[in-house]
Design a protein around this motif. Structure first.
Motif: not given
Length: 330
Positions: A61, A63-65, A70, A128, A131-132, A135, A187, A190-191
């Motif tokens: 979680l 990482r998603t920030y 997000i 998004d 992607y979450v 993760t 993942m 996307y990053e």
């Protein structure tokens, strides 16, 4: 035969017995049908690697920030910077409901329903959401394989992947990958394409690190030390996105080596867990000493929806460099 030799043989037999006992649950998991993904996910997350998988999902979680669409949204809700502990607790409890009770149980359905109700209040793209989800699949596998007392088997990776594929379907996410390898590529790609610095996202990340410093055993250490330890676990892509300082090689060796030593100590000396440890039972969940109702967890209107077109960011897609471009320039 000398007394010393006899004692050494007894010690070796005892150690061999402890290791065999430690692997017994893994053998039980291996006998499960891959379709029993919820049971596989539960055994891995609550008995085999309860601490490691909890850390990995928290890190997932976090990482998603680093994706501004997000992180900025979470900042604008105010929940992740003003009520960080409650947001942590609610996330753990809602995600834990289907793990503990199953997707078809009343409590499992209630947990997924509450998650979907919250997401429906905000303008969140399917990309998004996907992607979450990725993760959740990838970070536990990478964490366990890097730091826990044994690596995951292909059977276990498939079970975890299929569990989160089921969660994604219950959340109406489209385009869900079929395999772990596909989730991993999604993942990472996307990053590379979407990680970027944002002041709002950084504020959410800082608040989360501050919360980490209140958990045992980290609260016994100075806050600055906890932050440096956290940085040592982050990859360069994540550090770059938050504008965090890059840790020294020594810091990375010490922190990551310490986690690997923990895994070795568990493998050699710790007895296996015989009872599951669910999220609601962990000491990090602190807001509900008198119990809770799943239907009352999370965020509610008013103040929603929060739209992406109100995002304040300090990076601009197509103008600021992506991580792929930064890495290529180094």
């Amino acid at each position: 035969m000398s007394v010393v030799t006899t004692a050494a043989d007894r010690a070796r037999r005892a150690l061999s017995g402890r290791i065999a006992e430690r692997h017994r649950l893994g053998s039980e998991i291996a006998d499960l049908d891959p379709a029993e993904s919820q049971q596989i996910a539960q055994l891995l997350g609550t008995r085999e690697f309860p601490w490691g998988i909890t850390q990995a999902l928290s890190f997932a979680l976090f990482r998603t920030y680093a994706v501004p669409s997000i992180g900025d949204l979470l900042y604008r809700t105010g929940q992740f910077t003003e009520q960080t502990q409650k947001r942590y607790d609610d996330t753990v409890l809602l995600l834990d409901a289907p793990v503990e009770h199953g997707f078809e149980s009343p409590l499992g359905r209630a947990g997924v329903r509450r998650i979907n109700q919250m997401h429906a209040m905000y303008d969140i793209s399917n990309d998004d959401m996907l992607y979450v989800l990725a993760t959740f699949v990838v970070c536990p596998v990478r964490w366990v394989n890097s730091y826990e007392w044994r690596r995951l088997t292909d059977h276990e990776v498939r079970g975890l992947t299929d569990y989160y594929r089921r969660l994604g379907k219950h959340m109406a996410i489209k385009g869900i990958p079929e395999t772990y390898a596909e989730f991993e590529r999604l993942m990472d790609d996307y990053e590379d394409q979407h990680f970027a610095f944002s002041e709002d996202s950084r504020a959410v990340a800082d608040a989360t690190l501050d919360l980490l410093g209140t958990f045992m055993p980290y609260r016994l250490l100075p806050r600055a030390v906890v932050r440096r330890m956290s940085f040592a676990l982050m990859d360069d892509r994540l550090l770059w996105a938050f504008h965090y300082p890059r840790p020294t090689a020594v810091e990375r060796v010490l922190v990551r080596g310490g986690l690997r030593l923990r895994g070795l100590a568990i493998r050699l000396f710790a007895p296996p867990r015989t009872e599951p440890l669910f999220g609601r039972q962990t000491p990090q969940v602190r807001c509900y000493p008198n119990g809770y109702e799943i239907s009352e967890l999370g965020t509610f209107a008013p103040g929603c929806p929060v739209l992406h077109n109100g995002t304040r960011r300090t990076s601009t897609p197509g103008v600021d460099p992506t991580w792929t471009e930064v890495r290529a320039a180094r």
